[in-house]
Write a protein that holds these residues in place. Structure first.
Motif, PDB file in Angstrom:
ATOM      1  N   ASN A  57      10.246   6.077  -6.682  1.00 60.67           N
ATOM      2  CA  ASN A  57       9.546   7.301  -7.085  1.00 60.67           C
ATOM      3  C   ASN A  57       8.119   6.969  -7.545  1.00 60.67           C
ATOM      4  OD1 ASN A  57       9.209  10.029  -7.630  1.00 60.67           O
ATOM      5  ND2 ASN A  57       9.913   9.829  -9.743  1.00 60.67           N
ATOM      6  N   TYR A  58       7.360   6.342  -6.648  1.00 63.23           N
ATOM      7  CA  TYR A  58       5.963   6.004  -6.927  1.00 63.23           C
ATOM      8  C   TYR A  58       5.071   7.218  -6.673  1.00 63.23           C
ATOM      9  CZ  TYR A  58       5.463   0.861  -7.425  1.00 63.23           C
ATOM     10  OH  TYR A  58       5.449  -0.422  -7.874  1.00 63.23           O
ATOM     11  N   ARG A  59       3.948   7.248  -7.360  1.00 63.18           N
ATOM     12  CA  ARG A  59       2.838   8.079  -6.932  1.00 63.18           C
ATOM     13  C   ARG A  59       1.777   7.125  -6.411  1.00 63.18           C
ATOM     14  NH1 ARG A  59       2.562  11.883 -12.123  1.00 63.18           N
ATOM     15  NH2 ARG A  59       3.627  10.062 -12.971  1.00 63.18           N
ATOM     16  N   PRO A  60       0.973   7.550  -5.430  1.00 67.27           N
ATOM     17  CA  PRO A  60       0.112   6.589  -4.726  1.00 67.27           C
ATOM     18  C   PRO A  60      -0.836   5.813  -5.617  1.00 67.27           C
ATOM     19  CG  PRO A  60      -0.411   8.865  -4.098  1.00 67.27           C
ATOM     20  CD  PRO A  60       0.880   8.898  -4.844  1.00 67.27           C
ATOM     21  N   TRP A  61      -1.346   6.444  -6.700  1.00 72.12           N
ATOM     22  CA  TRP A  61      -2.281   5.711  -7.564  1.00 72.12           C
ATOM     23  C   TRP A  61      -1.573   4.609  -8.351  1.00 72.12           C
ATOM     24  CZ3 TRP A  61      -2.043  11.022  -7.246  1.00 72.12           C
ATOM     25  CH2 TRP A  61      -1.252  11.679  -8.173  1.00 72.12           C
ATOM     26  N   TYR A  62      -0.316   4.831  -8.720  1.00 80.16           N
ATOM     27  CA  TYR A  62       0.416   3.770  -9.404  1.00 80.16           C
ATOM     28  C   TYR A  62       0.780   2.648  -8.431  1.00 80.16           C
ATOM     29  CZ  TYR A  62       0.845   6.592 -13.621  1.00 80.16           C
ATOM     30  OH  TYR A  62       0.569   7.319 -14.758  1.00 80.16           O
ATOM     31  N   ALA A  63       1.081   2.990  -7.184  1.00 77.94           N
ATOM     32  CA  ALA A  63       1.384   1.959  -6.193  1.00 77.94           C
ATOM     33  C   ALA A  63       0.144   1.104  -5.921  1.00 77.94           C
ATOM     34  CB  ALA A  63       1.893   2.598  -4.906  1.00 77.94           C
ATOM     35  N   LEU A  64      -1.017   1.730  -5.727  1.00 77.67           N
ATOM     36  CA  LEU A  64      -2.248   0.967  -5.498  1.00 77.67           C
ATOM     37  C   LEU A  64      -2.615   0.138  -6.729  1.00 77.67           C
ATOM     38  CD1 LEU A  64      -4.520   3.460  -3.502  1.00 77.67           C
ATOM     39  CD2 LEU A  64      -3.546   1.316  -2.685  1.00 77.67           C
ATOM     40  N   SER A  65      -2.286   0.653  -7.898  1.00 76.09           N
ATOM     41  CA  SER A  65      -2.606  -0.082  -9.127  1.00 76.09           C
ATOM     42  C   SER A  65      -1.914  -1.441  -9.181  1.00 76.09           C
ATOM     43  CB  SER A  65      -2.199   0.740 -10.361  1.00 76.09           C
ATOM     44  OG  SER A  65      -2.995   1.891 -10.488  1.00 76.09           O
ATOM     45  N   GLU A  66      -0.764  -1.568  -8.530  1.00 77.90           N
ATOM     46  CA  GLU A  66      -0.066  -2.858  -8.544  1.00 77.90           C
ATOM     47  C   GLU A  66      -0.940  -3.954  -7.931  1.00 77.90           C
ATOM     48  OE1 GLU A  66       2.495  -3.249 -10.194  1.00 77.90           O
ATOM     49  OE2 GLU A  66       3.888  -1.558 -10.048  1.00 77.90           O
TER      50      GLU A  66
ATOM     51  N   SER B 154       7.002  -4.372  -4.248  1.00 76.19           N
ATOM     52  CA  SER B 154       7.524  -3.009  -4.271  1.00 76.19           C
ATOM     53  C   SER B 154       6.486  -2.004  -3.769  1.00 76.19           C
ATOM     54  CB  SER B 154       7.995  -2.638  -5.678  1.00 76.19           C
ATOM     55  OG  SER B 154       6.929  -2.722  -6.607  1.00 76.19           O
ATOM     56  N   ALA B 155       5.219  -2.173  -4.178  1.00 75.40           N
ATOM     57  CA  ALA B 155       4.180  -1.239  -3.749  1.00 75.40           C
ATOM     58  C   ALA B 155       3.926  -1.345  -2.252  1.00 75.40           C
ATOM     59  CB  ALA B 155       2.885  -1.500  -4.524  1.00 75.40           C
ATOM     60  N   ALA B 156       3.885  -2.568  -1.732  1.00 74.11           N
ATOM     61  CA  ALA B 156       3.643  -2.759  -0.298  1.00 74.11           C
ATOM     62  C   ALA B 156       4.773  -2.144   0.530  1.00 74.11           C
ATOM     63  CB  ALA B 156       3.487  -4.241   0.020  1.00 74.11           C
ATOM     64  N   CYS B 157       6.022  -2.373   0.123  1.00 77.22           N
ATOM     65  CA  CYS B 157       7.162  -1.814   0.868  1.00 77.22           C
ATOM     66  C   CYS B 157       7.230  -0.302   0.727  1.00 77.22           C
ATOM     67  CB  CYS B 157       8.467  -2.446   0.393  1.00 77.22           C
ATOM     68  SG  CYS B 157       8.632  -4.194   0.844  1.00 77.22           S
ATOM     69  N   TRP B 158       6.762   0.242  -0.395  1.00 75.57           N
ATOM     70  CA  TRP B 158       6.724   1.700  -0.564  1.00 75.57           C
ATOM     71  C   TRP B 158       5.702   2.327   0.379  1.00 75.57           C
ATOM     72  CZ3 TRP B 158       2.995   5.268  -2.274  1.00 75.57           C
ATOM     73  CH2 TRP B 158       3.476   6.555  -2.576  1.00 75.57           C
ATOM     74  N   PHE B 159       4.589   1.635   0.554  1.00 71.29           N
ATOM     75  CA  PHE B 159       3.523   2.173   1.390  1.00 71.29           C
ATOM     76  C   PHE B 159       3.793   2.019   2.885  1.00 71.29           C
ATOM     77  CE2 PHE B 159       0.141   2.263  -2.012  1.00 71.29           C
ATOM     78  CZ  PHE B 159      -0.312   3.544  -1.737  1.00 71.29           C
ATOM     79  N   ALA B 160       4.367   0.882   3.311  1.00 72.79           N
ATOM     80  CA  ALA B 160       4.323   0.572   4.742  1.00 72.79           C
ATOM     81  C   ALA B 160       5.510  -0.274   5.198  1.00 72.79           C
ATOM     82  CB  ALA B 160       3.020  -0.162   5.059  1.00 72.79           C
ATOM     83  N   PRO B 161       5.910  -0.156   6.483  1.00 72.86           N
ATOM     84  CA  PRO B 161       7.006  -0.974   7.018  1.00 72.86           C
ATOM     85  C   PRO B 161       6.561  -2.380   7.392  1.00 72.86           C
ATOM     86  CG  PRO B 161       6.198   0.501   8.715  1.00 72.86           C
ATOM     87  CD  PRO B 161       5.433   0.839   7.461  1.00 72.86           C
ATOM     88  N   ARG B 162       5.245  -2.536   7.577  1.00 71.15           N
ATOM     89  CA  ARG B 162       4.695  -3.855   7.928  1.00 71.15           C
ATOM     90  C   ARG B 162       3.468  -4.111   7.066  1.00 71.15           C
ATOM     91  NH1 ARG B 162       5.434  -1.308  12.486  1.00 71.15           N
ATOM     92  NH2 ARG B 162       3.223  -1.001  12.847  1.00 71.15           N
ATOM     93  N   TRP B 163       3.372  -5.324   6.534  1.00 69.69           N
ATOM     94  CA  TRP B 163       2.218  -5.660   5.726  1.00 69.69           C
ATOM     95  C   TRP B 163       1.989  -7.164   5.747  1.00 69.69           C
ATOM     96  CZ3 TRP B 163       3.481  -8.269   1.006  1.00 69.69           C
ATOM     97  CH2 TRP B 163       4.821  -8.187   0.616  1.00 69.69           C
ATOM     98  N   ALA B 164       0.767  -7.522   5.452  1.00 68.27           N
ATOM     99  CA  ALA B 164       0.385  -8.932   5.523  1.00 68.27           C
ATOM    100  C   ALA B 164      -0.502  -9.291   4.343  1.00 68.27           C
ATOM    101  CB  ALA B 164      -0.351  -9.212   6.829  1.00 68.27           C
TER     102      ALA B 164
ATOM    103  N   HIS C 196       9.148  -0.640 -14.874  1.00 68.88           N
ATOM    104  CA  HIS C 196       8.714  -1.697 -13.959  1.00 68.88           C
ATOM    105  C   HIS C 196       7.642  -1.202 -12.994  1.00 68.88           C
ATOM    106  CE1 HIS C 196      11.424   0.121 -10.946  1.00 68.88           C
ATOM    107  NE2 HIS C 196      10.724  -0.552 -10.060  1.00 68.88           N
ATOM    108  N   THR C 197       7.527   0.133 -12.819  1.00 72.20           N
ATOM    109  CA  THR C 197       6.446   0.677 -11.994  1.00 72.20           C
ATOM    110  C   THR C 197       5.186   0.952 -12.822  1.00 72.20           C
ATOM    111  OG1 THR C 197       7.474   2.855 -12.275  1.00 72.20           O
ATOM    112  CG2 THR C 197       7.926   1.695 -10.220  1.00 72.20           C
ATOM    113  N   LYS C 198       5.256   0.693 -14.114  1.00 69.75           N
ATOM    114  CA  LYS C 198       4.117   0.813 -15.036  1.00 69.75           C
ATOM    115  C   LYS C 198       3.486   2.205 -15.019  1.00 69.75           C
ATOM    116  CE  LYS C 198       2.600  -3.251 -13.486  1.00 69.75           C
ATOM    117  NZ  LYS C 198       1.762  -4.420 -13.244  1.00 69.75           N
TER     118      LYS C 198
END
Length: 509
Positions: A22-31, A110-120, A309-311
């Motif tokens: 249950n992220y909001r995008p600004w908290y996910a990017l904040s990670e 957690s933030a990367a997997c919340w945003f996208a199926p593939r990341w590097a 843990h999602t701060k």
């Protein structure tokens, strides 16, 4: 030479579940920003030795909405060292130092997997003359139960230091208003690091800058001729068990419902109260239409408290109410009573602002009348005059009501004010004046329909708008029955005409 691998166990399958957090995008990017800030602060002396004393952290966030959508986060911190790889890419691998922003060992993953199926992740660590890259494809990792990923290495200058994270085929693509909210929240969350010139944060090339709200300077409302004061005070208290609070509270010069409220910090970063989501507990701020709700703001740094843990919030346990009680006590001290001043202070809108609002209101109203009134007037004029109903109206679906008694001209009145959402109620304002013998109370019912087109258009969620129109309706109702008592025949005609004109001429844009 065998290719280097990184162990991503345990919990390979957990990564597929992380997209449902249950992220909001600004908290996910904040990670990602947190990791960069942590890396910079840990290695600041070494970075400044190479780059100079004025060297600061820079983080660039770029969103490409083209298909497939892509987000990249780049920073010039110290990079991810080879010795950190096993911990950096395993879920819930707790860092050895938990006193900074990187605390739970889950943020980037957690933030990367919340945003996208593939990341590097592509990174060069300070003092290690190599660039390392690692690619995650969550579907393949889960389906094939992959427990190790290959690290790709190429040469780099010894003094290179950076990390780039690229999120591919993004699930949650920020567009439109969400982009503006992202910039607003990120600016608020990292304002302390920006103030201290530790962090330069850019979003799609735009430098994010925090602008300090102007603090009210005015005399105490109970002593308007007294000296002008700045309505800001330091806040500091300790309530044991390693829990303490410090910061400031103040009143905004200009009331702003969206921007008021407290921001709660931990370790220099806002946890609660960024953007338009200020921390405004009712125990201190009252209801959403109170003046405190629009003016009171501040920054409070909480020491010793735990966070999710999602701060995105504090784990209060049983400490929130004691915190609020102490905070309220400090806010309204005799020397500078912020809460009392917030409620009592009134200011007229500047004439230039008032003039702009007036012009817009007049233009919109004139346009509505010009286009619709010619069709509405004939029906209103030709209708038979009516009087105030004197029989009890049928019961309607009630949203809220208040009944009270007054005494007027040696007679008891019982007045009932009601807001209804009954779709069968066609009138904006319905009035019933049950006038019985003088020995019995007179009962006046005033009912306003919240589902009337006029209310749907102009007054739904904002309680101040609803209250303003309800007060106008009550004035019309009382004026009508008083006029009737004074001998004005068919006094309900004006109200009936008001209802018709509001519905047919003034309810649309």
């Amino acid at each position: 030479m065998a290719a280097k691998k990184v162990d991503i166990r345990p919990g390979v399958s957990v990564r597929a579940v992380l997209r449902h957090l249950n992220y909001r995008p600004w908290y996910a990017l904040s990670e990602f920003v947190d990791n960069a800030v942590q890396s910079f602060t840990e290695h600041r002396p070494a970075l400044q030795e190479i780059q100079g004393e004025d060297f600061s952290l820079r983080v660039d966030i770029n969103i490409d909405t083209a298909s497939p959508p892509r987000i990249s986060i780049c920073d010039n911190a110290a990079g991810i060292f080879e010795s950190e790889y096993d911990r950096a890419f395993r879920p819930a691998a707790i860092p050895p130092d938990r006193t900074g922003l990187a605390e739970f060992g889950m943020g980037m993953k957690s933030a990367a997997c919340w945003f996208a199926p593939r990341w590097a992740v592509r990174t060069s660590a300070l003092g290690e003359p190599v660039v390392r890259a690692i690619h995650f494809d969550i579907e393949n990792i889960v389906n094939d139960d992959i427990e190790e990923l290959t690290i790709q290495e190429t040469g780099e200058a010894p003094n290179g230091h950076y990390t780039e994270i690229v999120l591919e085929d993004v699930f949650h693509v920020p567009v439109g208003r969400t982009v503006a909210k992202l910039k607003e929240h990120l600016t608020d969350i990292y304002r302390a690091f920006m103030r201290d010139r530790i962090l330069e944060l850019r979003f799609n090339g735009d430098l994010l800058e925090y602008h300090e709200p102007k603090v009210l300077k005015a005399a105490y409302f109970k002593d308007k001729e007294g000296p002008s004061r700045e309505w800001r005070k330091p806040i500091e208290f300790d309530f044991g068990n390693g829990l303490s609070v410090h910061g400031f509270a103040a009143l905004r010069e200009t009331a702003n419902t969206a921007k008021a409220g407290f921001s709660l910090f931990r370790r220099g970063r806002v946890i609660q109260g960024s953007g338009d989501e200020g921390y405004r507990p009712a125990y201190i701020f009252g209801s959403s239409n109170s003046y405190r709700y629009q003016r009171l703001f501040g920054e409070l740094h909480l020491e010793g408290f735990q966070v999710s843990h999602t701060k995105d919030g504090f784990r209060w346990d049983d400490n929130e109410q004691p915190f609020l009680e102490l905070l309220r006590e400090h806010l309204d001290t005799k020397e500078l009573p912020l809460l009392k001043q917030a409620e009592g202070h009134r200011v007229r809108v500047a004439r230039v602002q008032l003039k702009a609002s007036a012009r817009q209101a007049v233009a919109n109203t004139a346009q509505a009348l010009e286009s619709r009134l010619p069709q509405v007037i004939p029906a209103v004029v030709d209708a038979e005059p009516v009087d105030t109903p004197s029989e009890e109206a049928p019961h309607a679906s009630t949203l809220a009501n208040r009944r009270f008694d007054i005494r007027f001209r040696d007679r008891q009145w019982t007045i009932n004010i009601e807001l209804t959402d009954d779709p069968a109620e066609g009138q904006w304002l319905a009035v019933t004046d049950v006038a019985q013998s003088r020995e019995q109370p007179r009962r006046l019912d005033i009912r306003v329909s919240m589902v009337h087109p006029f209310m749907v258009r102009f007054a739904q969620a904002d309680s101040e708008d609803v209250e303003a129109l309800l007060r106008v309706a009550a004035a019309i109702a009382v004026a009508e029955v008083v006029a009737r008592d004074s001998g004005v025949r068919k006094s309900g005609t004006v109200r009936r005409n008001v209802n018709e004109i509001l519905r047919d001429a003034l309810s649309e844009a």
